[in-house]
Design a protein around this motif. Structure first.
Motif, PDB file in Angstrom:
ATOM      1  N   GLY A   7      19.404  -0.105  13.869  1.00 16.26           N
ATOM      2  CA  GLY A   7      18.493   0.930  14.324  1.00 16.26           C
ATOM      3  C   GLY A   7      17.266   1.178  13.476  1.00 16.26           C
ATOM      4  N   ILE A   8      17.027   0.345  12.485  1.00 17.49           N
ATOM      5  CA  ILE A   8      15.817   0.494  11.666  1.00 17.49           C
ATOM      6  C   ILE A   8      14.671  -0.207  12.386  1.00 17.49           C
ATOM      7  CG2 ILE A   8      14.700  -0.088   9.472  1.00 17.49           C
ATOM      8  CD1 ILE A   8      17.459  -0.001   8.173  1.00 17.49           C
ATOM      9  N   PRO A   9      13.560   0.488  12.638  1.00 14.23           N
ATOM     10  CA  PRO A   9      12.454  -0.150  13.359  1.00 14.23           C
ATOM     11  C   PRO A   9      11.839  -1.283  12.542  1.00 14.23           C
ATOM     12  CG  PRO A   9      11.803   2.012  12.543  1.00 14.23           C
ATOM     13  CD  PRO A   9      13.275   1.898  12.309  1.00 14.23           C
ATOM     14  N   VAL A  10      11.489  -2.358  13.231  1.00 19.66           N
ATOM     15  CA  VAL A  10      10.887  -3.523  12.594  1.00 19.66           C
ATOM     16  C   VAL A  10       9.408  -3.584  12.969  1.00 19.66           C
ATOM     17  CG1 VAL A  10      10.881  -6.044  12.478  1.00 19.66           C
ATOM     18  CG2 VAL A  10      13.053  -4.798  12.531  1.00 19.66           C
ATOM     19  N   TYR A  11       8.558  -3.805  11.984  1.00 15.72           N
ATOM     20  CA  TYR A  11       7.113  -3.836  12.180  1.00 15.72           C
ATOM     21  C   TYR A  11       6.554  -5.206  11.829  1.00 15.72           C
ATOM     22  CZ  TYR A  11       7.317   1.275  12.377  1.00 15.72           C
ATOM     23  OH  TYR A  11       7.602   2.569  12.725  1.00 15.72           O
ATOM     24  N   ASP A  12       5.413  -5.518  12.439  1.00 14.67           N
ATOM     25  CA  ASP A  12       4.740  -6.780  12.134  1.00 14.67           C
ATOM     26  C   ASP A  12       4.145  -6.776  10.737  1.00 14.67           C
ATOM     27  OD1 ASP A  12       5.331  -7.807  14.632  1.00 14.67           O
ATOM     28  OD2 ASP A  12       3.447  -7.127  15.522  1.00 14.67           O
ATOM     29  N   SER A  13       3.802  -5.592  10.246  1.00 17.56           N
ATOM     30  CA  SER A  13       3.166  -5.474   8.941  1.00 17.56           C
ATOM     31  C   SER A  13       3.727  -4.272   8.187  1.00 17.56           C
ATOM     32  CB  SER A  13       1.648  -5.306   9.095  1.00 17.56           C
ATOM     33  OG  SER A  13       1.059  -4.862   7.883  1.00 17.56           O
ATOM     34  N   PRO A  14       3.965  -4.406   6.882  1.00 13.13           N
ATOM     35  CA  PRO A  14       4.439  -3.251   6.118  1.00 13.13           C
ATOM     36  C   PRO A  14       3.309  -2.299   5.739  1.00 13.13           C
ATOM     37  CG  PRO A  14       4.251  -5.131   4.667  1.00 13.13           C
ATOM     38  CD  PRO A  14       3.923  -5.630   6.052  1.00 13.13           C
ATOM     39  N   ASN A  15       2.058  -2.708   5.895  1.00 14.66           N
ATOM     40  CA  ASN A  15       0.928  -1.922   5.416  1.00 14.66           C
ATOM     41  C   ASN A  15       0.108  -1.252   6.511  1.00 14.66           C
ATOM     42  OD1 ASN A  15       1.145  -2.401   2.530  1.00 14.66           O
ATOM     43  ND2 ASN A  15       0.692  -4.529   3.008  1.00 14.66           N
ATOM     44  N   GLY A  16       0.584  -1.305   7.744  1.00 17.59           N
ATOM     45  CA  GLY A  16      -0.121  -0.667   8.835  1.00 17.59           C
ATOM     46  C   GLY A  16       0.607   0.566   9.314  1.00 17.59           C
ATOM     47  N   GLU A  17       1.028   0.545  10.558  1.00 21.08           N
ATOM     48  CA  GLU A  17       1.694   1.700  11.166  1.00 21.08           C
ATOM     49  C   GLU A  17       2.962   2.096  10.414  1.00 21.08           C
ATOM     50  OE1 GLU A  17       3.519   3.012  15.550  1.00 21.08           O
ATOM     51  OE2 GLU A  17       2.780   0.970  15.194  1.00 21.08           O
ATOM     52  N   ARG A  21       0.826  -1.203   0.000  1.00 20.37           N
ATOM     53  CA  ARG A  21       0.000   0.000   0.000  1.00 20.37           C
ATOM     54  C   ARG A  21       0.864   1.258   0.000  1.00 20.37           C
ATOM     55  NH1 ARG A  21      -4.479  -1.365   4.606  1.00 20.37           N
ATOM     56  NH2 ARG A  21      -3.591   0.576   5.366  1.00 20.37           N
ATOM     57  N   GLY A  22       0.264   2.371  -0.402  1.00 20.26           N
ATOM     58  CA  GLY A  22       0.999   3.623  -0.470  1.00 20.26           C
ATOM     59  C   GLY A  22       1.283   4.224   0.895  1.00 20.26           C
ATOM     60  N   HIS A  23       2.381   4.955   0.977  1.00 16.15           N
ATOM     61  CA  HIS A  23       2.786   5.600   2.227  1.00 16.15           C
ATOM     62  C   HIS A  23       1.944   6.857   2.480  1.00 16.15           C
ATOM     63  CE1 HIS A  23       5.368   7.783   5.094  1.00 16.15           C
ATOM     64  NE2 HIS A  23       5.796   6.586   5.440  1.00 16.15           N
ATOM     65  N   LYS A  24       1.764   7.164   3.746  1.00 19.16           N
ATOM     66  CA  LYS A  24       1.002   8.356   4.143  1.00 19.16           C
ATOM     67  C   LYS A  24       1.527   9.603   3.441  1.00 19.16           C
ATOM     68  CE  LYS A  24      -0.422  10.977   8.257  1.00 19.16           C
ATOM     69  NZ  LYS A  24       0.048  12.313   7.778  1.00 19.16           N
ATOM     70  N   GLY A  25       2.848   9.738   3.367  1.00 17.98           N
ATOM     71  CA  GLY A  25       3.433  10.907   2.730  1.00 17.98           C
ATOM     72  C   GLY A  25       3.059  11.019   1.254  1.00 17.98           C
ATOM     73  N   ASP A  26       2.983   9.876   0.581  1.00 13.80           N
ATOM     74  CA  ASP A  26       2.608   9.893  -0.837  1.00 13.80           C
ATOM     75  C   ASP A  26       1.169  10.364  -1.009  1.00 13.80           C
ATOM     76  OD1 ASP A  26       5.082   8.955  -1.748  1.00 13.80           O
ATOM     77  OD2 ASP A  26       4.490   6.867  -1.418  1.00 13.80           O
ATOM     78  N   TRP A  27       0.256   9.766  -0.241  1.00 15.52           N
ATOM     79  CA  TRP A  27      -1.158  10.132  -0.388  1.00 15.52           C
ATOM     80  C   TRP A  27      -1.406  11.586  -0.014  1.00 15.52           C
ATOM     81  CZ3 TRP A  27      -3.875   7.430  -3.456  1.00 15.52           C
ATOM     82  CH2 TRP A  27      -3.710   6.044  -3.544  1.00 15.52           C
ATOM     83  N   ASP A  28      -0.773  12.046   1.044  1.00 13.65           N
ATOM     84  CA  ASP A  28      -0.968  13.440   1.431  1.00 13.65           C
ATOM     85  C   ASP A  28      -0.377  14.387   0.387  1.00 13.65           C
ATOM     86  OD1 ASP A  28      -2.319  12.652   3.665  1.00 13.65           O
ATOM     87  OD2 ASP A  28      -0.634  12.917   5.048  1.00 13.65           O
ATOM     88  N   HIS A  29       0.683  13.949  -0.287  1.00 17.43           N
ATOM     89  CA  HIS A  29       1.243  14.749  -1.383  1.00 17.43           C
ATOM     90  C   HIS A  29       0.253  14.820  -2.542  1.00 17.43           C
ATOM     91  CE1 HIS A  29       4.026  16.312  -4.386  1.00 17.43           C
ATOM     92  NE2 HIS A  29       3.742  15.269  -5.154  1.00 17.43           N
TER      93      HIS A  29
END
Length: 244
Positions: A188-198, A117-125
């Motif tokens: 130091g890169i944060p790891v997430y359970d999902s790439p499409n959520g937070e 899914r698209g990143h928040k920054g992309d959609w807001d742009h």
């Protein structure tokens, strides 16, 4: 617009003969890729409009389409339009292949099956450029929730359940993927359970990709949207129908 040649698609769910509507349709959708499949299904779903969906390529019955492990075998075949890019100076003048799906499902039948899914920054742009908040991330989240049938941990604010698009995490991630996440965390890169959520709302991160695989087989956008409607008499799908 008329198809040069055509074969009626005859899937496992039988389709009513084309003659029921003759050669006149309320809507003609050209191309059964990710966009065309959604458009045709949305037009046909309530049963009041007759819809013709034309596809230049063939069906999606090949094992190279259904078997996720075989996806690279479609590239450069009759299921690929075979487009190439312009010569690139940075690549010593080489032209890179630009594979696009030709057949039911389009690119969603030959791609690597990742749901991204698209990143928040992309959609807001996009919203800022359009001057329309309906293109912004918060608005688009509503569409994502409507589309998805998410199989992972509940996240009601960001993920949807019960939609047409089945999305799941890989049952057994490759060891190299797990190692990459550990390496990312180490530096130091944060790891997430999902790439499409937070993760899609922050400055960056790492996660294992989610896939469009159901019961071990690829689920294309055609499979999600159009195939469930094929028994409806108001929807006709023609393959090998090149529109000029």
């Amino acid at each position: 617009m008329t198809p040069d040649t055509h074969d009626q698609y005859a899937p496992e769910s039988s389709l009513n003969p084309r003659g029921e509507f003759g050669d006149v349709f309320d809507f003609i959708v050209c191309g059964s890729g990710s966009s065309g499949s959604v458009v045709a299904a949305r037009l046909a779903e309530d049963g009041t409009a007759s819809v013709l969906l034309l596809e230049a390529g063939g069906d999606d019955a090949a094992e190279t389409v259904s078997n996720p492990a075989q996806w690279p075998l479609n590239l450069g075949t009759s299921r690929d339009w075979g487009f190439v890019g312009q010569p690139a100076p940075g690549l010593n003048g080489r032209r890179l292949p630009l594979s696009m799906g030709k057949g039911l499902g389009g690119g969603s039948s030959i791609n690597v099956l990742v749901w991204a899914r698209g990143h928040k920054g992309d959609w807001d742009h996009f919203a800022a450029e359009a001057g329309d908040d309906a293109w912004g991330y918060q608005s688009i989240l509503g569409y994502y929730r409507r589309i998805e049938n998410w199989q992972g941990a509940p996240d009601p604010a960001r993920r949807g359940v019960g939609g047409p698009a089945y999305v799941a995490q890989p049952q057994v991630p490759q060891p190299v993927a797990e190692a990459m996440l550990r390496a990312a965390s180490t530096i130091g890169i944060p790891v997430y359970d999902s790439p499409n959520g937070e993760m899609m709302e922050g400055p960056g991160g790492a996660s294992i990709a989610e896939l469009r695989i159901r019961d071990g087989k690829r689920e294309s956008v055609f499979g999600s949207y159009v195939r469930p409607l094929l028994s409806q008499p108001n929807l006709t799908v023609l393959t090998d129908a090149l529109v000029t």
